[in-house]
Design an enzyme around this catalytic site. Structure first.
Site, PDB file in Angstrom:
ATOM      1  N   ARG A  37       0.811  -1.219   0.000  1.00 32.71           N
ATOM      2  CA  ARG A  37       0.000   0.000   0.000  1.00 32.71           C
ATOM      3  C   ARG A  37       0.848   1.275   0.000  1.00 32.71           C
ATOM      4  O   ARG A  37       0.357   2.345   0.321  1.00 32.71           O
ATOM      5  CB  ARG A  37      -0.949  -0.004   1.204  1.00 32.71           C
ATOM      6  CG  ARG A  37      -1.935  -1.182   1.159  1.00 32.71           C
ATOM      7  CD  ARG A  37      -3.004  -1.066   2.211  1.00 32.71           C
ATOM      8  NE  ARG A  37      -3.863  -2.241   2.253  1.00 32.71           N
ATOM      9  CZ  ARG A  37      -4.906  -2.441   1.465  1.00 32.71           C
ATOM     10  NH1 ARG A  37      -5.216  -1.525   0.566  1.00 32.71           N
ATOM     11  NH2 ARG A  37      -5.645  -3.533   1.561  1.00 32.71           N
ATOM     12  N   HIS A  69       2.048 -11.698  -5.042  1.00 37.37           N
ATOM     13  CA  HIS A  69       1.026 -10.754  -5.516  1.00 37.37           C
ATOM     14  C   HIS A  69       1.633  -9.356  -5.538  1.00 37.37           C
ATOM     15  O   HIS A  69       2.229  -8.913  -4.557  1.00 37.37           O
ATOM     16  CB  HIS A  69      -0.177 -10.784  -4.574  1.00 37.37           C
ATOM     17  CG  HIS A  69      -1.429 -10.212  -5.157  1.00 37.37           C
ATOM     18  ND1 HIS A  69      -1.517  -8.937  -5.656  1.00 37.37           N
ATOM     19  CD2 HIS A  69      -2.673 -10.756  -5.313  1.00 37.37           C
ATOM     20  CE1 HIS A  69      -2.736  -8.711  -6.084  1.00 37.37           C
ATOM     21  NE2 HIS A  69      -3.470  -9.804  -5.895  1.00 37.37           N
ATOM     22  N   TYR A  72      -1.181  -3.223  -4.388  1.00 39.95           N
ATOM     23  CA  TYR A  72      -2.496  -2.751  -4.814  1.00 39.95           C
ATOM     24  C   TYR A  72      -2.459  -1.392  -5.519  1.00 39.95           C
ATOM     25  O   TYR A  72      -3.398  -1.048  -6.244  1.00 39.95           O
ATOM     26  CB  TYR A  72      -3.425  -2.644  -3.602  1.00 39.95           C
ATOM     27  CG  TYR A  72      -3.745  -3.971  -2.955  1.00 39.95           C
ATOM     28  CD1 TYR A  72      -4.142  -5.068  -3.716  1.00 39.95           C
ATOM     29  CD2 TYR A  72      -3.649  -4.135  -1.571  1.00 39.95           C
ATOM     30  CE1 TYR A  72      -4.443  -6.279  -3.120  1.00 39.95           C
ATOM     31  CE2 TYR A  72      -3.951  -5.344  -0.973  1.00 39.95           C
ATOM     32  CZ  TYR A  72      -4.348  -6.413  -1.745  1.00 39.95           C
ATOM     33  OH  TYR A  72      -4.649  -7.613  -1.159  1.00 39.95           O
ATOM     34  N   HIS A 109      -3.099  -7.354 -10.937  1.00 39.64           N
ATOM     35  CA  HIS A 109      -4.328  -6.943 -11.600  1.00 39.64           C
ATOM     36  C   HIS A 109      -3.939  -6.149 -12.845  1.00 39.64           C
ATOM     37  O   HIS A 109      -3.112  -5.231 -12.751  1.00 39.64           O
ATOM     38  CB  HIS A 109      -5.168  -6.084 -10.668  1.00 39.64           C
ATOM     39  CG  HIS A 109      -5.592  -6.791  -9.416  1.00 39.64           C
ATOM     40  ND1 HIS A 109      -6.210  -6.146  -8.368  1.00 39.64           N
ATOM     41  CD2 HIS A 109      -5.487  -8.090  -9.038  1.00 39.64           C
ATOM     42  CE1 HIS A 109      -6.474  -7.013  -7.405  1.00 39.64           C
ATOM     43  NE2 HIS A 109      -6.035  -8.200  -7.786  1.00 39.64           N
ATOM     44  N   GLU A 145      -4.221 -11.452 -13.167  1.00 42.86           N
ATOM     45  CA  GLU A 145      -5.280 -12.014 -12.329  1.00 42.86           C
ATOM     46  C   GLU A 145      -6.635 -11.662 -12.918  1.00 42.86           C
ATOM     47  O   GLU A 145      -6.885 -10.501 -13.268  1.00 42.86           O
ATOM     48  CB  GLU A 145      -5.185 -11.468 -10.904  1.00 42.86           C
ATOM     49  CG  GLU A 145      -6.253 -12.002  -9.979  1.00 42.86           C
ATOM     50  CD  GLU A 145      -6.099 -11.527  -8.551  1.00 42.86           C
ATOM     51  OE1 GLU A 145      -7.122 -11.528  -7.828  1.00 42.86           O
ATOM     52  OE2 GLU A 145      -4.972 -11.168  -8.146  1.00 42.86           O
ATOM     53  N   ASP A 179      -9.271 -16.136 -10.216  1.00 38.51           N
ATOM     54  CA  ASP A 179      -9.796 -15.932  -8.870  1.00 38.51           C
ATOM     55  C   ASP A 179     -11.261 -16.336  -8.860  1.00 38.51           C
ATOM     56  O   ASP A 179     -12.070 -15.798  -9.623  1.00 38.51           O
ATOM     57  CB  ASP A 179      -9.633 -14.462  -8.466  1.00 38.51           C
ATOM     58  CG  ASP A 179     -10.059 -14.188  -7.038  1.00 38.51           C
ATOM     59  OD1 ASP A 179     -11.231 -14.453  -6.705  1.00 38.51           O
ATOM     60  OD2 ASP A 179      -9.225 -13.704  -6.256  1.00 38.51           O
ATOM     61  N   HIS A 182     -13.728 -13.523  -8.081  1.00 35.63           N
ATOM     62  CA  HIS A 182     -13.794 -12.576  -9.191  1.00 35.63           C
ATOM     63  C   HIS A 182     -14.567 -13.163 -10.367  1.00 35.63           C
ATOM     64  O   HIS A 182     -15.357 -12.454 -11.016  1.00 35.63           O
ATOM     65  CB  HIS A 182     -12.386 -12.192  -9.635  1.00 35.63           C
ATOM     66  CG  HIS A 182     -11.603 -11.491  -8.574  1.00 35.63           C
ATOM     67  ND1 HIS A 182     -10.265 -11.169  -8.723  1.00 35.63           N
ATOM     68  CD2 HIS A 182     -11.956 -11.052  -7.338  1.00 35.63           C
ATOM     69  CE1 HIS A 182      -9.829 -10.569  -7.628  1.00 35.63           C
ATOM     70  NE2 HIS A 182     -10.841 -10.492  -6.776  1.00 35.63           N
ATOM     71  N   HIS A 216      -6.782 -18.289  -7.222  1.00 38.38           N
ATOM     72  CA  HIS A 216      -7.109 -17.802  -5.885  1.00 38.38           C
ATOM     73  C   HIS A 216      -8.467 -18.385  -5.514  1.00 38.38           C
ATOM     74  O   HIS A 216      -9.440 -18.227  -6.263  1.00 38.38           O
ATOM     75  CB  HIS A 216      -7.178 -16.277  -5.854  1.00 38.38           C
ATOM     76  CG  HIS A 216      -5.852 -15.621  -6.043  1.00 38.38           C
ATOM     77  ND1 HIS A 216      -5.714 -14.297  -6.421  1.00 38.38           N
ATOM     78  CD2 HIS A 216      -4.592 -16.102  -5.899  1.00 38.38           C
ATOM     79  CE1 HIS A 216      -4.433 -13.997  -6.506  1.00 38.38           C
ATOM     80  NE2 HIS A 216      -3.743 -15.078  -6.195  1.00 38.38           N
ATOM     81  N   ASP A 229     -16.248  -6.854  -5.948  1.00 40.12           N
ATOM     82  CA  ASP A 229     -15.200  -7.741  -5.436  1.00 40.12           C
ATOM     83  C   ASP A 229     -15.196  -7.722  -3.912  1.00 40.12           C
ATOM     84  O   ASP A 229     -14.658  -6.806  -3.299  1.00 40.12           O
ATOM     85  CB  ASP A 229     -13.845  -7.271  -5.984  1.00 40.12           C
ATOM     86  CG  ASP A 229     -12.685  -8.103  -5.476  1.00 40.12           C
ATOM     87  OD1 ASP A 229     -12.917  -9.150  -4.852  1.00 40.12           O
ATOM     88  OD2 ASP A 229     -11.522  -7.703  -5.705  1.00 40.12           O
ATOM     89  N   HIS A 231     -14.421 -10.658  -0.992  1.00 39.26           N
ATOM     90  CA  HIS A 231     -14.098 -12.036  -0.627  1.00 39.26           C
ATOM     91  C   HIS A 231     -14.848 -12.460   0.636  1.00 39.26           C
ATOM     92  O   HIS A 231     -15.111 -11.646   1.516  1.00 39.26           O
ATOM     93  CB  HIS A 231     -12.597 -12.179  -0.380  1.00 39.26           C
ATOM     94  CG  HIS A 231     -11.756 -11.997  -1.603  1.00 39.26           C
ATOM     95  ND1 HIS A 231     -10.405 -12.260  -1.634  1.00 39.26           N
ATOM     96  CD2 HIS A 231     -12.065 -11.588  -2.865  1.00 39.26           C
ATOM     97  CE1 HIS A 231      -9.930 -12.010  -2.825  1.00 39.26           C
ATOM     98  NE2 HIS A 231     -10.923 -11.593  -3.592  1.00 39.26           N
ATOM     99  N   GLU A 261      -7.377 -16.369  -0.137  1.00 40.31           N
ATOM    100  CA  GLU A 261      -7.211 -14.983   0.331  1.00 40.31           C
ATOM    101  C   GLU A 261      -8.467 -14.580   1.104  1.00 40.31           C
ATOM    102  O   GLU A 261      -8.936 -13.449   1.000  1.00 40.31           O
ATOM    103  CB  GLU A 261      -7.034 -14.034  -0.850  1.00 40.31           C
ATOM    104  CG  GLU A 261      -5.898 -14.365  -1.796  1.00 40.31           C
ATOM    105  CD  GLU A 261      -5.956 -13.513  -3.046  1.00 40.31           C
ATOM    106  OE1 GLU A 261      -4.920 -12.962  -3.423  1.00 40.31           O
ATOM    107  OE2 GLU A 261      -7.048 -13.395  -3.650  1.00 40.31           O
TER     108      GLU A 261
END
Length: 281
Positions: A37, A69, A72, A109, A145, A179, A182, A216, A229, A231, A261
């Site tokens: 981040r 991964h 973000y 992504h 992804e 995923d 997703h 994922h 999205d 999870h 995840e």
């Protein structure tokens, strides 16, 4: 054989991750190679990279069982030049970190144009950069992804993934991570044997199984086709356990990292145990 694991913490350094994965009885795992981040990151030292490789060996994880991964903040499709500059620099840094750690993949992504350019122009921006990055940094495979279709994020249809692959010159250096959450949010139904098989056959026809490098495993808080999205823990969302039973018995996913995840890490060990129990069920 299915390779199961979770996205584990690297608190204390990347070398701490393999032991956390082993504590879950995992056979694969995912990590962030740097703070996910923030744009700035402390350089990875040779000693840190060597310690990670040593710990993977000590804990029984071949390096190709790790599916890292990307952070973000990275948006290779951004319309803003400064964000693109930072995203490209961040991707290069993470790609190089993976190479130094000995890792085969970097999952990310694809990117979002925020409604300020066409999907085709955004795809070209992403792939033009990837062709440069792949030429500059050897060995590591860039892994798109599949996305939920939230906002203007690319990669939520198999046609979009195919276009993103088509623009990459070296097809041996590109892959896809599916995923489950997703896919569900994007409208690909996995909840029955017939719909699951229909989805996977469409992926094979449009994208190609040669590009499938991992998955994922996440349930979804939102319904099929929501394009949101969120999870959820396995079996506790709108998907239920059936998609995961089908996947655990699908030879197309043999030998590929399958990473949870989900939202409650206290349940990860139980989730992995349940997934193993579904194999053959």
């Amino acid at each position: 054989m299915k390779l199961l694991g979770a996205h584990v913490s690297t608190a204390g350094g990347v070398h701490t991750a393999p032991e956390r994965a082993r504590a879950l009885s995992a056979t694969a795992f995912a990590i962030f190679t740097r703070n996910q981040r923030r744009w700035a990151a402390k350089p990875l030292t040779d000693d840190e990279a060597a310690a990670f490789r040593d710990q993977c060996a000590a804990c029984g994880f071949p390096l190709h069982h790790v599916l890292p991964h990307a952070g973000y903040l990275i948006n290779l499709g951004a319309p803003d030049k400064e964000i693109v500059r930072k995203s490209q620099a961040g991707f290069r840094d993470e790609f190089e970190r993976c190479r130094r750690l000995g890792l085969r993949y970097l999952n990310f992504h694809p990117g979002s144009h925020l409604g300020r350019m066409s999907d085709a122009a955004c795809t070209e921006q992403i792939t033009t950069f990837l062709n440069r990055a792949l030429a500059e940094i050897p060995d590591v495979i860039a892994v798109y992804e599949s996305t939920a279709g939230q906002g203007s994020h690319l990669g939520h249809t198999f046609a979009q993934l195919a276009a993103l692959i088509d623009g990459v010159d070296d097809k041996a250096r590109i892959g896809v991570c599916l995923d489950t959450c997703h896919l569900h949010a994007a409208g690909y139904d996995l909840t029955s044997a017939a719909s699951y098989e229909r989805t996977m056959r469409e992926f094979e026809r449009v994208v190609g199984l040669r590009y499938l490098v991992g998955a994922h495993l996440n349930d979804s808080k939102t319904p099929l086709g929501s394009r949101v999205d969120r999870h959820e823990s396995l079996g506790k969302g709108t998907m239920g356990w059936e998609p995961f039973r089908l996947l655990m018995n699908d030879p197309r996913f043999d030998g590929k990292p399958l990473i949870t995840e989900t939202v409650d890490q206290e349940l990860w060990a139980d989730e992995l145990a349940q997934l193993r129990a579904l194999a053959g069920a």
